[in-house]
Design a protein around this motif. Structure first.
Motif, mmCIF file in Angstrom:
data_model
loop_
_atom_site.group_PDB
_atom_site.id
_atom_site.type_symbol
_atom_site.label_atom_id
_atom_site.label_comp_id
_atom_site.label_asym_id
_atom_site.label_seq_id
_atom_site.Cartn_x
_atom_site.Cartn_y
_atom_site.Cartn_z
ATOM 1 N N GLU A 85 0.423 -0.889 -0.159
ATOM 2 C CA GLU A 85 0.251 -0.071 0.227
ATOM 3 C C GLU A 85 0.720 1.643 0.199
ATOM 4 O O GLU A 85 0.549 2.182 -0.752
ATOM 5 C CB GLU A 85 -0.929 -0.388 1.354
ATOM 6 C CG GLU A 85 -1.695 1.439 1.141
ATOM 7 C CD GLU A 85 -2.598 1.491 0.378
ATOM 8 O OE1 GLU A 85 -3.279 3.356 0.024
ATOM 9 O OE2 GLU A 85 -3.510 0.343 -0.690
ATOM 10 N N SER A 109 0.339 9.214 -11.054
ATOM 11 C CA SER A 109 -1.439 8.872 -10.372
ATOM 12 C C SER A 109 -2.028 7.523 -11.076
ATOM 13 O O SER A 109 -1.130 7.234 -12.011
ATOM 14 C CB SER A 109 -2.418 9.427 -10.181
ATOM 15 O OG SER A 109 -2.743 9.545 -12.147
ATOM 16 N N SER A 143 2.555 5.764 -2.822
ATOM 17 C CA SER A 143 1.031 5.525 -2.214
ATOM 18 C C SER A 143 0.498 4.094 -3.125
ATOM 19 O O SER A 143 0.417 4.818 -4.717
ATOM 20 C CB SER A 143 0.096 5.788 -1.560
ATOM 21 O OG SER A 143 0.183 6.553 -1.874
ATOM 22 N N GLN A 144 -0.002 2.866 -3.713
ATOM 23 C CA GLN A 144 -0.950 2.718 -3.871
ATOM 24 C C GLN A 144 -2.149 3.228 -4.907
ATOM 25 O O GLN A 144 -1.963 3.655 -5.759
ATOM 26 C CB GLN A 144 -1.483 1.043 -3.818
ATOM 27 C CG GLN A 144 -1.925 0.350 -4.279
ATOM 28 C CD GLN A 144 -0.907 -0.081 -5.297
ATOM 29 O OE1 GLN A 144 -1.165 0.027 -6.816
ATOM 30 N NE2 GLN A 144 -0.106 -0.941 -4.499
ATOM 31 N N THR A 145 -2.379 4.381 -4.034
ATOM 32 C CA THR A 145 -4.055 5.282 -4.403
ATOM 33 C C THR A 145 -3.325 6.004 -4.689
ATOM 34 O O THR A 145 -4.310 6.563 -5.750
ATOM 35 C CB THR A 145 -4.821 4.924 -3.074
ATOM 36 O OG1 THR A 145 -3.929 5.810 -2.116
ATOM 37 C CG2 THR A 145 -5.328 4.056 -2.652
#
Length: 295
Positions: A85, A109, A143-145
């Motif tokens: 994550e 992103s 971060s993954q998100t």
């Protein structure tokens, strides 16, 4: 004697002037990129998963070439693994005598939009140690998100520059509180190629659902194998017609050949002929063979 001294002085002066006026050749570094870019958008880049504790990589002539806002550059692209994550990254670009890759970092992103960027001025100079070179160093998180993709490249403005690094003797003197030695700090040229390293430290892990499962996991083999075999056997038994009855002339021919093979003690040939005759529809070949071997 005085004339000789004047002559020697004149010759020495002429030689010094000649040396001073001799043109010097300097190595001009090549930081241009003439090859075409591989891609027109970040989404077309190839990505390396950031797995393990560290990744040593090189940006060289085999690396991808991207068309960035500042122009073309060789680059390396990385992506977070699905099970991480958040990841802490220490990026180091090693300073060698041949030069250093002056990095710029883009964090993208999930839709490949630039979310964060780190300029060369955001990197710190890290002095060499017993086992490591001097380096440009930057620590950051992904971060993954928000930022699952990372691009490392070097704009033309960076490639044209250089860095003056402190001489090891000067660093040693400063650490020991000694007088500064009379040494010249080396200058490292920025280059379009270089060696870099990523030190990776997961901060938070995540679970995820596999997007595709193997076919063997979806269809159990234990319950379907038997019906399939049974169906195949049944179909074969229905489809395969029984062999037609052999003509008397063929029966006589095979029996004579079997008899000749047994009499010559060639049992392998006799067995082969018997099996061949049976497949062809013979009803007497096996009995003939058994009768002959009883004698």
């Amino acid at each position: 004697m005085k004339i000789m001294k004047l002559t020697l002085a004149a010759l020495l002066t002429a030689s010094l002037v000649g040396c001073a006026s001799t043109p010097t050749t300097e190595n001009v570094k090549d930081v241009t990129i003439s090859q075409p870019a591989c891609c027109n958008a970040y989404s077309e880049f190839s990505w390396v998963p950031m797995s393990g504790n560290s990744i040593d990589f090189a940006v060289d002539e085999h690396s991808q070439i991207g068309d960035f806002p500042e122009g073309k550059s060789y680059f390396a692209g990385f992506v977070l693994p699905e099970n991480i994550e958040r990841l802490r990254i220490d990026l180091k670009s090693w300073m060698r005598t041949s030069g250093v890759f002056a990095p710029k970092v883009l964090l993208l992103s999930p839709t490949f939009q630039v979310v964060e960027s780190y300029e060369l001025t955001d990197f710190a100079f890290k002095p060499s140690s017993l086992f490591q070179f001097n380096s440009y160093h930057k620590r950051f998180e992904m971060s993954q998100t928000a930022t699952p993709y990372m691009v490392v490249y070097s704009p033309l403005e960076y490639r044209e520059g250089q860095i003056e690094v402190p001489h090891p003797e000067r660093i040693r003197a400063e650490e020991l509180g000694l007088a500064r030695p009379m040494v010249t700090d080396p200058v490292i040229q920025h280059q379009k190629f270089g060696s870099l390293e990523l030190d990776l430290k997961p901060v938070a892990l995540r679970s995820y659902r596999a997007t595709a499962a193997p076919k063997s996991a979806v269809a159990p083999t234990t319950t379907t194998a038997a019906p399939v075999v049974a169906t195949t056997v049944a179909a074969a038994s229905i489809a395969a017609p029984s062999a037609p009855k052999m003509l008397p002339e063929s029966e006589a021919f095979y029996n004579s050949q079997i008899k000749a093979a047994v009499e010559s003690n060639d049992m392998q040939k006799a067995l082969t002929l018997m099996e061949e005759a049976k497949r062809a529809g013979s009803s007497t070949a096996e009995a003939t063979f058994l009768e002959l071997i009883k004698k």
